[in-house]
Design an enzyme around this catalytic site. Structure first.
Site, short mmCIF file in Angstrom:
data_model
loop_
_atom_site.label_atom_id
_atom_site.label_comp_id
_atom_site.label_asym_id
_atom_site.label_seq_id
_atom_site.Cartn_x
_atom_site.Cartn_y
_atom_site.Cartn_z
N MET A 81 27.30 8.37 -39.23
CA MET A 81 26.50 9.42 -39.85
C MET A 81 25.03 9.30 -39.43
O MET A 81 24.61 8.32 -38.82
CB MET A 81 26.61 9.33 -41.37
CG MET A 81 28.02 9.57 -41.89
SD MET A 81 28.17 9.38 -43.68
CE MET A 81 27.18 10.78 -44.26
N HIS A 82 24.26 10.32 -39.78
CA HIS A 82 22.79 10.29 -39.78
C HIS A 82 22.13 10.45 -38.41
O HIS A 82 20.94 10.76 -38.35
CB HIS A 82 22.23 9.01 -40.41
CG HIS A 82 22.86 8.62 -41.71
ND1 HIS A 82 22.93 9.49 -42.79
CD2 HIS A 82 23.44 7.47 -42.12
CE1 HIS A 82 23.52 8.87 -43.80
NE2 HIS A 82 23.84 7.66 -43.42
N ASP A 240 31.79 9.02 -41.37
CA ASP A 240 32.71 7.87 -41.29
C ASP A 240 33.12 7.33 -42.64
O ASP A 240 34.30 7.00 -42.86
CB ASP A 240 32.14 6.77 -40.40
CG ASP A 240 30.74 6.31 -40.79
OD1 ASP A 240 30.17 6.82 -41.78
OD2 ASP A 240 30.21 5.42 -40.09
#
Length: 506
Positions: A81-82, A240
């Site tokens: 992520m991110h 995830d």
């Protein structure tokens, strides 16, 4: 017979799995890529590396399964992520992606929290703005790379870049969007108010779909590159952690997850919107439509044990046998490690104490203690931290009827029993061996109509293999936990001076 493909775009590689109609894993494959570390605290990846590793992983997984990619009927995507994938008008990456573990934008996070106030920020998104998240990376770009910032036309997350390469579709899902710091998680939509405050155009951000929704199909160019049939449906997928939750059956209130990987994660599904007023727990959209989850993230989970091995027993190497030897050493010390406590803040901490200056420590050493006690205290110290995260979840009104364990640490009988004792709840393991990619497959199976919804798919394909109840040492460890909880407040004021470490600059 339906063959389904799950793709997990990780930090150091992309994993693909092929799953058959009965939920059995037919084949796996991993394509590798290595992040770039241009400076301390920075972490980047050219997005095209993800595509190359995805193509490789698909080929390896299908070969391992003994099938042709042409037999794949649906695709689920997940991944780290991110990460910021900043694209120009031609959908060309403007710069390498800044990853989830890139901390350069901490000053921008502090400025936003100071200007808007933590209460308002949490009201708009359900969460704090943290350096790992996506939006503050854009604020860093505006300040430090203004020419590149001015070229941005689209912002994607890592798995969504792979989707674009597979299909030409620009899309994301609600769980992954939750980690951008500009998504209204309660209402499951972009926070236009916060985007306006930050002067980040709404047009940059793709529409966010529910995770099992089909949002794209494989195009001809990707079919030529991968062998997948053109027209194969691709669901929105999930970040995830949300995908891993699906892959281990964490889809109903009361069943909570604890992941003992490099980091330590506590994951709690919720049928209604819940959050912590100070943003201590992440409050994100779940991969199950119209559900949410609370998540606590310790930065050093089983990674603390790897540090212990490297620091105190490097002669063991880094394989499975080394882990087993350390566990045997720890088991030879008594529960509670004769009063020795370990603070697992080896990389600072995020939950329950958001503090980049926090540092690890052994507390309570005396002449009785040796490596056995040090090893036992590491097992217990990480679990004390996870128990703190679980208590924060309970404070929101959620209860832990059972805690499902995942990650490499779940292979340890000692760690499993310590979790049951400190969590004050039964712990369980499941049939899942590839939780994150398997969760993506379950989303695909639901999206193409194999199951009516995600929980039904989980009930069919995921089962508990072991359940462990709190044991006779639970009372002792609960007493030690009360001491553990007093240590961070006692040391908080001195951590900045310790973290400053002027010797490192000589």
């Amino acid at each position: 017979m339906a063959n389904l493909l799950g793709i997990d775009v990780g930090t150091s590689g992309t994993k693909a799995i092929v799953v058959g109609d009965d939920g059995g894993i037919l084949g796996t494959g991993t394509g590798h890529h290595e992040p770039l570390i241009p400076r301390g605290g920075w972490s980047e990846q050219p997005p095209d590396d993800w595509w190359d590793s995805t193509v490789s992983a698909i080929s390896l997984a299908c070969n391992d399964a003994g099938i042709s990619p042409r037999t794949i009927d649906g695709i689920g995507l997940t991944g780290q992520m991110h990460g910021l994938v900043a694209l120009d008008r031609s959908m060309t990456p403007i710069r390498p992606s800044m990853l989830w573990n890139d901390g350069r934008c901490e000053p921008q996070c502090h400025e936003v929290e100071h200007r808007l106030g933590l209460e308002r920020l949490v009201a708009l998104t359900g969460n704090r703005m943290l350096p790992g998240f996506t939006a503050p990376k854009l604020l860093w770009m505006r300040e430090h790379e203004p020419a590149a910032f001015e070229r941005i036309a689209t912002v994607l997350l890592p798995k969504d870049w792979v989707r674009w390469r597979l299909s030409g579709a620009v899309a994301t899902d609600v769980s992954d969007a939750s980690g951008t710091a500009v998504f209204d998680c309660r209402r499951r939509r972009w926070s236009e108010e916060l985007l306006a405050e930050l002067d980040l155009p709404r047009s940059w951000w793709p529409d966010a779909a529910e995770s099992p929704t089909v949002v794209a199909t494989v195009n001809a160019e990707a079919s030529d590159a991968t062998g997948l049939p053109a027209g194969t449906p691709i669901v929105a997928g999930a970040g995830d952690q949300a995908a891993s939750a699906v892959g281990t059956g964490l889809v109903r209130e009361g069943t909570i997850g604890a992941a003992l990987g490099t980091s330590g994660v506590t994951f709690a599904p919720s049928d209604e919107w819940r959050f912590t007023p100070d943003g201590t727990l992440h409050a994100f959209c779940a991969a199950v439509p119209d559900c949410w989850h609370l998540m606590g993230v310790m930065l050093s989970g089983a990674g603390s044990l790897d540090w212990f091995r490297a620091a105190f027993m490097p002669e063991l190497g880094d394989g499975t046998e080394a882990f087993q030897e350390i566990e045997a050493l720890a088991k030879s010390a008594p529960p509670g490690a004769d009063g020795l406590l370990f603070l697992p803040y080896l990389s600072g901490e995020r939950t329950p104490h958001s503090d980049v200056n926090a540092r690890g420590a052994f507390i309570g050493l005396d002449r009785r203690h040796d490596r056995r006690h040090l090893a036992r205290s590491v097992f217990e110290g990480v679990t004390h931290g996870l128990a703190d995260c679980l208590d924060l979840v309970r404070d929101t009104g959620l209860q832990a009827e059972v805690v499902r364990l995942s990650g490499g640490g779940m292979k340890s009988p000692l760690w499993k029993q310590t979790c049951a004792d400190l969590f004050r709840a039964p712990v369980a393991t499941t049939t899942t061996t590839e939780g994150t990619a398997f969760g993506a497959v379950i989303l695909a199976a639901t999206g193409i109509g194999r199951f009516k919804d995600v929980p039904t798919a989980c009930d069919a394909w995921i089962h508990e293999t072991e359940r462990i109840e709190p044991g006779p040492d639970a009372r002792l460890l609960e007493d030690r936990h009360r001491v553990y909880q007093r240590l961070y407040p006692a040391l908080k004021g001195i951590f900045p001076a310790i973290a400053e470490n002027p010797e490192a600059d000589r």
